[in-house]
Design a protein around this motif. Structure first.
Motif: not given
Lengths: 123, 325
Positions: B54, B47, B255-257, A12, B249-250, B50-51, B252-253, A108
């Motif tokens: 971020t 993605e 997106q990974d899920r 990712s 920022l937390v 979001v990148v 925005l993660q 996290f």
């Protein structure tokens, strides 16, 4: 502050970005890879002080990558932190058995990751 | 999902029983392929976005960090310290001026003492004049007596003459001392007057300077207090913004899920492609689908996927503590 080099492995791009920003801001030198295979290729010949790796990745997953690292004579003592969406105890134990030093579940807090990095690099 | 498919294509039994059965599976597979591609495209767009977000948020956090570092604790410590230092420096200047004033007062007292001595000197010179006058009178009488004594008094007359000459010289000297003492006294008096006048002006100047410096320091102190409050507020706001952005920022993660879930959905849809077009009976197609559903659980990477698969409610995922081995 420090010139320690950290290998960050995650498919990712956004996670690599979040973790990369935090690590770079803390003064670490970050080397990025999108999967285990790419990481093995990029780390060869490089001085790596710590590895942060995702578990579920295409091409080569994190646990396989971890096992490869632990077999590598130059990197078998390099501490590895697994950074993953997997929160199950069985997965954690799989990582532990493969040689991981810490397990961080996504999402996290960057500061928690930095604390873990700092603790393991100093250890 | 099956219900959704059925709305489009009918149940598996309907598809296999239909005379158009040969056409339905390809449409079913085509739909799966299209949905899969669209999901993957959406996943990639998300993605990329979001990148980008971020990166921008990371830049904001970095700039706020720099700003917060450069203004210390944001309590205007630097300004307050400068103001305090300036106040101390100015107090030292005032003290130095007061010390000069005290030296001038001491000098005035010394001059007054000298003036007193010159007065005494004039008195002494007057006494010398008086002694000279008396000596002169004595010498005059001695000369008269010497004249009365005739030849035998001639030597005495010479002595009397010399005594008169000395008396005149003493009187002249006394007179000169008186004049010089008067001049010195007059000069010292002028110096003392001038010194006192300057001391008064100095005193007034110091008082004025103190008043002005106090006023300046008060104004500066008020300004620094206002600035300090503003800086504290700005620092507090910057800290809050930084925490908010860092919190984003937390968040925005996710997106990974989401990306992992969508990838798994795409992968499963691709596996289901060809299921409907298999020439088996509806029952065997259903068995195959169930086996694939069963197999699908092995590809899950998040608890949400497993809970959804089991028909359980999902809950928000919060950052967890690090597990050390």
């Amino acid at each position: 502050m420090t010139s320690k080099r950290i290998l960050l492995v995650d498919d990712s791009a956004s996670v690599r970005k979040v973790a990369g920003i935090a690590l770079t801001s803390a003064g670490y030198n970050v080397l990025e890879a999108a999967n285990g295979q790419e990481a093995l290729s990029k780390m060869t010949g490089e001085k790596i002080h710590l590895i942060i790796s995702d578990v579920n990745m295409p091409v080569m997953d994190g646990i396989t990558f971890l096992k490869e690292v632990k077999r590598h004579p130059s990197y078998k003592f390099t501490p590895v932190i697994m950074l993953t969406t997997e929160a199950g105890e069985d997965k954690k134990q799989e990582g532990r058995a493969a040689g991981a030093k810490a397990w961080i579940v996504k999402p996290f807090q960057p500061q928690n990751m930095l604390d873990a990095v700092s603790k393991l690099i100093l250890a | 999902m099956q219900r959704f498919f059925n709305q489009f294509f009918g149940s598996a039994a309907e598809r296999t029983d239909s005379s158009a059965a040969a056409a339905a599976p390809s449409a079913y597979d085509e739909a799966l392929r299209i949905w899969s591609a669209q999901i993957e495209t959406s996943r990639q767009h998300m993605e990329e976005a979001v990148v980008e977000l971020t990166t921008r948020f990371g830049g904001i956090v970095g700039r706020l960090d720099s700003a917060l570092l450069s203004d210390g604790h944001g309590d205007g410590d630097g300004i307050a310290t400068d103001a305090k230092q300036g106040q101390q420096d100015l107090v030292q200047v005032i003290n130095a001026l007061k010390a000069i004033q005290r030296s001038r007062q001491a000098l005035a007292e010394d001059i007054r003492s000298v003036v007193m001595y010159t007065t005494e000197l004039r008195q002494m010179a007057d006494e010398v004049g008086m002694i000279a006058f008396k000596t002169n009178m004595l010498a005059l009488n001695a000369a008269i007596e010497a004249a009365h004594a005739g030849e035998s008094g001639r030597g005495f007359a010479v002595v009397a003459h010399e005594v008169r000459a000395l008396s005149d010289a003493s009187r002249q000297t006394g007179k000169m001392i008186t004049e010089k003492a008067g001049m010195i006294s007059e000069t010292l008096g002028r110096i003392a007057d001038s010194n006192e006048s300057i001391a008064l002006e100095d005193n007034q100047a110091i008082l004025n300077s103190e008043a002005k410096i106090s006023a300046v320091l008060d104004r500066f102190s008020n300004r620094t207090a206002v600035m300090s409050e503003a800086m504290q507020a700005a620092h507090q706001q910057s800290t809050e913004i930084k925490e908010e952005v860092a919190g984003s920022l937390v968040q925005l993660q996710f997106q990974d899920r989401v990306s992992q879930i969508l990838s798994q959905v795409c992968s499963s849809m691709q596996q289901f492609q060809g299921n409907a077009s298999a020439p088996d009976s509806a029952a065997s197609q259903d068995d195959l689908a169930r086996r694939r559903l069963e197999k699908m659980t092995e590809t899950y990477t998040t608890d949400e996927q497993r809970r959804i698969h089991e028909g359980l409610e999902t809950k928000a995922v919060e950052p967890q503590a690090v597990t050390f081995f």
